[in-house]
Design an enzyme around this catalytic site. Structure first.
Site, PDB file in Angstrom:
ATOM      1  CG  ASN A 192      -1.809   1.057   1.112  1.00 15.21           C
ATOM      2  OD1 ASN A 192      -2.495   1.598   0.227  1.00 15.21           O
ATOM      3  ND2 ASN A 192      -2.051   1.608   2.214  1.00 15.21           N
ATOM      4  CG  ASN A 194       0.249   3.285   4.737  1.00 16.46           C
ATOM      5  OD1 ASN A 194       0.430   2.116   4.176  1.00 16.46           O
ATOM      6  ND2 ASN A 194      -0.655   3.394   5.709  1.00 16.46           N
ATOM      7  CE  LYS A 195       1.066  -1.813   4.968  1.00 18.50           C
ATOM      8  NZ  LYS A 195       0.018  -1.081   5.070  1.00 18.50           N
ATOM      9  CB  ILE A 196       8.949  -0.294   4.521  1.00 21.51           C
ATOM     10  CG1 ILE A 196      10.231   0.164   4.714  1.00 21.51           C
ATOM     11  CG2 ILE A 196       8.835  -1.869   3.946  1.00 21.51           C
ATOM     12  CD1 ILE A 196      10.807  -0.360   5.894  1.00 21.51           C
ATOM     13  CB  ILE A 197       8.886  -1.043  -1.016  1.00 19.34           C
ATOM     14  CG1 ILE A 197       8.371  -2.546  -0.692  1.00 19.34           C
ATOM     15  CG2 ILE A 197      10.375  -0.893  -0.248  1.00 19.34           C
ATOM     16  CD1 ILE A 197       9.186  -3.653  -1.387  1.00 19.34           C
TER      17      ILE A 197
END
Length: 381
Positions: A192, A194-197
């Site tokens: 998603n 907002n995730k780290i990637i």
């Protein structure tokens, strides 16, 4: 007088690494503008290699990945599935999609993840009373920290209960020398925004069982049978990831370790800036692994700090800084008000006092100082 607000500081915005655009151009040039193609295949292979798992299927979201796992495990009406209480609702809805009932397990205060001691008690109580065992167990890897998977697997193996990890927040997380989720029957990951990637939106179902992953791919493409026409002997889903988004994912995967290092730097910078304040503590890191610190999370003790979590959040918002309460426990969600919870006090306390701070990997010292200055002003009153 200048009343203009400073630029918005978001919680965890996307951060491109540089290679994504070239890979998207390559996908355009190939004319694979579809939910199949060479970028999807390459992304799956590269992600499986990174996590050390045998195979992976790229899908439209982490929730879709979990739904496929529940379907493949045969979860259905009349079943119960034990899930983490402190989590995002996407951990739970796949259980409900299958007609099963979630049962929520409280957190271990030392890790914030599913408490293995409560799981042991719940399974033993069911055995002792002759009650039906859960069809599956789904622990969440919260905020980039792995659950104690080996202990959970040990408990479930005794009763032949499959374990699927919700590792949506744990891409890049390590657990006892291996990637989070490895060892479970399957693990669901999220890309998603907002995730780290990120792939803008997307997910991955990974497993050491290639046959399970292949079946997931089949179901994710509307369960189309091999035939020159469209033939369907089972119902499937439109869950596959597009070739263009897979191109973005491949570029993101190349900078993942850099992103983990930066997330952990952000956490340490916050701790240096705020660690001396009375009533402010930080999410602990379990000794068995490497937490990515996807989000830096603090706990606010109102009695010692002089204000509660919501006062701090509102003050940050007033300065155009996004902060977010810790996940509201599932047993407190109105939609699950009739579901059973084992414990619940720990997750309630974490929700009441927990606050996620801006943790985007493009942040520097100036942004950390901006956040810290507001929190310090709240403390001074």
């Amino acid at each position: 007088m200048n009343d203009e607000k400073p630029p918005r500081l978001y919680l965890s915005p996307p951060h491109m690494g540089g290679a994504e655009l070239d890979l998207v151009r390559e996908a355009f040039a190939s004319n694979f503008i579809a939910p199949v193609g060479p970028m999807v295949e390459a992304f799956e292979a590269e992600f499986a290699a990174y996590t050390g798992m045998a195979a992976a299927a790229a899908v439209s979201s982490g929730t879709a990945a979990l739904h496929l796992a529940m379907r493949l495990l045969g979860v259905g009406p009349g079943d119960e599935v034990l899930v983490s209480d402190l989590t995002f609702i996407g951990s739970v809805t796949p259980v409900v999609y299958q007609g099963a009932v979630p049962v929520f397990l409280d957190s271990d205060p030392a890790t914030w993840n599913m408490d293995p001691a409560l799981l042991a008690e719940e399974l033993e109580e069911r055995r002792r009373r002759g009650r039906r065992l859960p069809r599956a167990v789904v622990p969440t890897d919260i905020y980039g920290q792995a659950c104690d998977l080996d202990r959970i697997l040990e408990l479930c193996r005794t009763h032949e209960i499959p374990v699927v990890t919700d590792s949506a927040e744990a891409v890049g997380t390590r657990y006892r020398g291996r990637h989070a989720g490895k060892g479970a029957q399957a693990a669901a990951f999220s890309f998603n925004g907002n995730k780290i990637i990120t792939t803008s939106g997307g997910g991955m179902l990974a497993s050491d069982d290639p046959a399970l992953v292949e079946e997931a791919r089949f179901l994710a493409q509307q369960a189309r049978d091999p035939a020159p026409h469209y033939e369907h002997s089972r119902l499937g889903y439109n869950y596959r990831l597009s070739n263009l988004l897979a191109a973005v994912g491949r570029g993101q995967l190349r900078v993942l370790e850099d992103r983990v290092r930066k997330k952990r730097w952000i956490f340490e910078a916050y701790r240096a800036a705020l660690g001396d304040l009375p009533g402010i503590t930080f999410m602990p890191e379990a000794g068995y692994g490497r937490c990515t610190r996807w989000l830096t999370v603090i706990l606010v003790d109102p009695a010692a700090f002089g204000a509660d979590r919501e006062v701090v959040r509102a003050a940050l918002e007033e300065h155009n800084i996004e902060a977010r309460p810790v996940w509201k426990p599932m047993h407190l969600q109105p939609v699950f008000r009739h579901c059973r919870v084992v414990g619940g006090g720990v997750s309630e306390d974490l929700f009441r006092r927990g606050l996620c701070l801006p943790s985007g990997t493009a942040m520097g010292e100036a942004e950390i100082d901006r956040v810290a200055a507001v929190i310090r002003r709240v403390h001074r009153g």
